[in-house]
Write an enzyme that holds these catalytic residues in place. Structure first.
Site, short mmCIF file in Angstrom:
data_model
loop_
_atom_site.label_atom_id
_atom_site.label_comp_id
_atom_site.label_asym_id
_atom_site.label_seq_id
_atom_site.Cartn_x
_atom_site.Cartn_y
_atom_site.Cartn_z
N SER A 11 -59.76 3.78 -32.59
CA SER A 11 -60.32 3.08 -33.74
C SER A 11 -61.80 2.79 -33.52
O SER A 11 -62.56 3.71 -33.21
CB SER A 11 -59.50 1.82 -34.03
OG SER A 11 -59.78 1.31 -35.31
N ASP B 224 -52.60 6.67 -42.43
CA ASP B 224 -53.72 5.83 -41.99
C ASP B 224 -54.83 5.92 -43.02
O ASP B 224 -55.20 7.02 -43.46
CB ASP B 224 -54.21 6.32 -40.63
CG ASP B 224 -55.38 5.53 -40.07
OD1 ASP B 224 -55.76 4.50 -40.66
OD2 ASP B 224 -55.91 5.95 -39.02
N HIS C 202 -52.09 3.75 -38.57
CA HIS C 202 -53.18 3.31 -37.70
C HIS C 202 -52.65 2.35 -36.64
O HIS C 202 -51.83 1.48 -36.92
CB HIS C 202 -54.25 2.62 -38.55
CG HIS C 202 -55.55 2.42 -37.84
ND1 HIS C 202 -56.53 3.38 -37.81
CD2 HIS C 202 -56.03 1.37 -37.12
CE1 HIS C 202 -57.56 2.93 -37.12
NE2 HIS C 202 -57.28 1.72 -36.68
#
Length: 308
Positions: free
Chosen positions: A151, A245, A275
């Site tokens: 991320s 995601d 995610h």
């Protein structure tokens, strides 16, 4: 969608989490940490030889690193940058992730407790990431060095790789970018398709960018707008995305642009997942399998690197 992920989403919906911008930063951090802890509760962590915490010096002051030594050392090194929107998360929330990497790759893993926004906005976290990679390379020399993150940590990892490419610094053997945020404009189709009800809310994503880079005019910096960056000359790259995601399309586009720029790329999709699946590997079999696939792709890359 994976049935365990569906159940997790339904469970969180019942909890009715408040939007990040309605809470204090401390409350958002606590919520993230509590969620990460729940996802691994009762599971035995991956064994490693040793774990050590220490402070190192960066450009703006001291920050922490946690070093994992594998049981079987294969002369590899991973500098790992945790996710959490540059604002939440730490070496504790990603402890299990780093243990898996160390065990799977036979690598020393240096997990970076970089200083976070909003107390330390851009470029503070990136400067800490650069300093940590340099410290790791000096502390564990002559190893195949991978720069990695998930991320927002993936965004930092790419920023570190670009910095050292431009300055002729660390010759990274590979980079691992897991569900990276690549477009601060948040305009992809997946942002709008999966930006609500899939554990990662579009308004929370906007809030994270506001903490990290309060001035919208500066979000075109190549270390933030990863799609607009110069990708030439970067190390072989593994990009991981998740099907459900909000950042899925950005990750796919980044992989395509890296490949167009001549970078060796392996794109590892994660069907049925959302995610943050790296943190779910203890409780969701599909997340554990996807994590194995990511690390197998890194292994393939490192296997092709000439011995130092």
């Amino acid at each position: 969608m994976d049935r365990f992920i569906r159940a997790l989403i339904q469970w969180q919906a019942l909890d009715r989490p408040a939007p990040a911008r309605s809470l204090t930063v401390r409350e958002v951090r606590r919520r993230y940490a509590e969620r990460a802890a729940r996802w691994c509760e009762g599971h035995v962590p991956q064994p490693v030889a040793t774990v050590a915490n220490q402070l190192i010096h960066g450009r703006g002051g001291k920050f922490g690193v946690r070093t994992y030594r594998p049981v079987t050392d294969r002369n590899r090194l991973v500098t790992y940058l945790h996710g959490g929107g540059w604002t939440v998360g730490d070496v504790d929330t990603h402890d299990r992730v780093c243990r898996r990497i160390a065990a799977s790759l036979g690598a020393v893993v240096v997990s970076v407790d970089y200083r976070r926004a909003p107390e330390h906005p851009y470029p503070g976290p990136l400067q800490d990431a650069i300093a940590a990679a340099e410290w790791a390379a000096g502390a564990f020399p002559e190893r195949d060095h991978v720069i990695a993150g998930d991320s927002s940590g993936a965004s930092l990892a790419l920023g570190v790789a670009m910095h050292h490419r431009d300055l002729g610094g660390i010759p990274f053997a590979a980079q691992l970018l897991v569900y990276p945020p690549a477009d601060p404009d948040l305009k992809s189709e997946s942002i709008h398709t999966y930006g609500a009800g899939y554990l990662e809310d579009i308004d929370d994503l906007r809030w994270y960018y506001e903490q990290y880079m309060p001035d919208p005019e500066r979000r075109s910096d190549p270390a933030i707008d990863l799609l607009g960056a110069d990708h030439r000359g970067l190390p072989p790259t593994v990009v991981g995305t998740a099907e459900f995601d909000a950042l899925h399309d950005e990750g796919v586009e980044l992989a395509n642009r890296l490949q167009t720029a001549g970078v060796e790329v392996q794109h590892i999709p994660a069907p049925g997942l959302v995610h943050g699946y790296l943190l779910m590997a203890d409780i969701i079999p599909a997340a554990e399998a996807a994590t194995r696939e990511l690390l197998a792709a890194v292994e393939r890359t490192l296997a092709s690197v000439p011995m130092l």
